[in-house]
Design a protein around this motif. Sequence first.
Motif, short mmCIF file in Angstrom:
data_model
loop_
_atom_site.label_atom_id
_atom_site.label_comp_id
_atom_site.label_asym_id
_atom_site.label_seq_id
_atom_site.Cartn_x
_atom_site.Cartn_y
_atom_site.Cartn_z
N TRP A 275 0.75 -1.26 0.10
CA TRP A 275 0.12 -0.05 0.05
C TRP A 275 0.88 1.17 -0.06
CZ3 TRP A 275 -2.32 2.12 5.03
CH2 TRP A 275 -3.24 3.45 4.78
N ASN A 276 0.94 1.91 -1.03
CA ASN A 276 1.40 3.34 -1.12
C ASN A 276 0.70 4.40 -0.82
OD1 ASN A 276 3.35 2.47 -4.34
ND2 ASN A 276 4.05 2.29 -2.06
N HIS A 277 0.89 5.04 0.11
CA HIS A 277 -0.01 6.44 0.51
C HIS A 277 0.66 7.62 0.69
CE1 HIS A 277 -2.82 8.48 2.70
NE2 HIS A 277 -1.84 8.89 3.91
N VAL A 278 0.31 8.58 0.17
CA VAL A 278 0.85 10.11 0.25
C VAL A 278 0.31 10.79 1.35
CG1 VAL A 278 1.26 12.03 -1.25
CG2 VAL A 278 1.21 10.10 -2.47
N LEU A 279 1.18 11.07 2.24
CA LEU A 279 0.81 11.94 3.41
C LEU A 279 0.68 13.44 3.02
CD1 LEU A 279 2.95 10.44 6.23
CD2 LEU A 279 0.61 9.94 5.93
N ASN A 280 1.50 13.83 2.20
CA ASN A 280 1.42 15.30 1.88
C ASN A 280 2.58 15.41 0.45
OD1 ASN A 280 4.07 15.98 3.03
ND2 ASN A 280 3.11 15.82 5.07
N HIS A 281 2.53 16.49 0.10
CA HIS A 281 3.50 16.76 -1.11
C HIS A 281 4.87 16.55 -0.88
CE1 HIS A 281 4.18 20.56 0.89
NE2 HIS A 281 5.11 20.66 0.24
N LYS A 282 5.34 16.44 0.41
CA LYS A 282 6.89 15.91 0.46
C LYS A 282 6.84 14.50 1.25
CE LYS A 282 8.68 20.91 1.23
NZ LYS A 282 9.49 21.45 2.25
N THR A 283 5.89 13.94 1.79
CA THR A 283 6.20 12.68 2.30
C THR A 283 5.23 11.51 1.80
OG1 THR A 283 6.53 14.15 4.57
CG2 THR A 283 6.12 11.40 4.82
#
Length: 688
Positions: A275-283
């Motif tokens: 599972w790939n998850h983008v927390l925010n635009h930097k993480t």
Amino acid sequence: MYSISLEKGKRIIRCSVLGYVTQTDTLNIISDKVLNFALQPGDYQLKDVEVVADRRHTGQFRLGQKDIQALPTVGGEPDLLKSLQFLPGVASGNEGANNISVRGSNQWGNLVLLDEAVVFNPNHALSFFSAFNNDAVQSVNLYKSYFPLNYGGRASSVIDIRMKEGNNKKHKRMATVGLVASKVMFEGPLKKDKSSYLVAGRFAYPGLTCSLLGNKFAPDPQMYFYDVNAKINTIIDDRNRIYFSVYTGGDHTVFDRFVRGYGMDWGNATSTFRWNHVLNHKTYTNLSAIFSNYYYRYKNYSDGLHYLWKSNMQSYQLKYDLEHTASRNLKIKAGGALHFFTTRPGSLDNYGGFTHVVPFQMDRRKMLDVGLYGEIEYRFASRFQLNGGIRLAALYTPSGPGYEGKTFIVPEPRAELSYDLNYNNRLNISFNQASQNLHMLSNSSVGIPSDMWIPANKNLEPEVMRQLAVGYEWNKLDRQYTFSMEAFYRKSDHIIDFKDDVNIFMNNLIEKEVEQGEAESYGVEFYLSKNKGDLTGWASYTLSHVRNRLANIKDTEYRPVYDRPHNLKLFLNYNINKRWSLSSTFSYCSGMNLTLPVGKYEFQGALLYIYSSRNGYRAPAYHQLDLSAAYRMKKGTLTCSIINLYNRKNVFSIYAGRGDVHYSMDAAKTYKIYLYGIVPSITYSFEF
């Protein structure tokens, strides 16, 4: 997933992934935004064959599907592991086999991953074919100097193989028919632009081919294997994507020619949920649940024995990785992994008819290990880049009957410093420390399926490898040519080898028959490649030396089987036109080391041998020339190849025996075993 920090204004962005067509766009950056780029899969019949991709780290090489496809191989079946043998610092333990040695370490120190899952035995047909179907492979990364810190568990190299994700635009079907194997592959969208699938299957019949060609080893040999790969990936939204992949493969063999009624079966199975998850635009983060299984069994019903031997092992992993882009010059990575391993080294049971065999089971072994790491990628002073951090490996093995468990904590610092002299020239220096909690107990240099993995305990400490490497790389401005040179020194502590005259079969305390010591290897590697144009290819040469030192054995210091001082590999690919292409490989390396009789004498009517020191005899040098020609049609490709063009009888093994039934001095002879002479093959791949 990706994250890029750019200043406001118009910017040109170039997107590329190995195996896909590069896309270039102009963006007007005003504020933070999420952008998706839909890359088209590269045409597998493109004119160019790219042999070098971006090498971000010292000692890292990346090969794509087309690179592997281009190299001539036995039976015309593309082989991932044999392709890696053409890179500097990589050698074969035995002639013609896939048991690769990286920088003087044994084959069992290689961390072989398929979509993050460990593949314990990456070979088919007793190490003569790879366990990986090239139709399902997207790319493979080999790390042999600096290991990124998210990798752990082995002490020689990392071989990270990624499966194709399937085409989410259109359906595609392909099939291949060959002398050794036949394959089929399906891919396409489950929901267009959102999810895709891939299913690939391979069935190989080398035993039938040998029988038709009149192979002398068996009048009707039984040898076949199969692979099935499947993968699904789904884009849930702009911040979440999930992947699920599975692999299963197995072998069946019968060796009636050597031992009547002796047969062996073995196989691997893996599954990965990611599972790939983008927390925010930097993480962004990656969570993976991984399962691996390996089993083998062999039976024997000659001479009234009638027994069945079985073994199995399972690996369960949970991994979490986080990557944070703090700035354009600083990237931070961290994560951890929880790993549980269990194995039944062996069990004996009755098989078939009447037998005197008493059933017996070796004790199950277990291991729990935890790995935590932190890593930075920092660019400073415009021309320097530092990659480094530390991984902390903690291992616990419980006690069992006759042996004591123990807890180990091993720090693994790793660092690499790169300096760009200019756009075309780069210097690197790296230090790498890695540990290995699982030991392979084997008395075979080939790597037969019955080899046993045993967790470290009080009697067997984890192996620890330390390596220093210094390198230089030059690239022509347009990357048409690449040249690299790298020197390395590697020392490994707590390596293992069997004592003299050991008892291996059904030994529940097998680790007491093993000695631990150290290995030392050093050398220099050269690599030159031409990456663009009608003529592409590369040349690699490695000069190295390896020595093992173990106490309490007859020969305290000795050369291991895989000590090959000279290793030269050449590969060329020539695209004559849009339909025809030719490729060729040439290999030369020093012969392997063997323990052989150096004298003989007769005592009371019996013929006895005087043996050399351990691995004190070096076999003749190995060399071989292979050719291949491919003809591309609208919907398919016909490939013809000739392996071992000048019919070189390379030594696979040497043994001493008697030429007849008489027990005399003159009857004693030494015999050379070779695998094959000249081998032609033809394969046809097509879409349907």
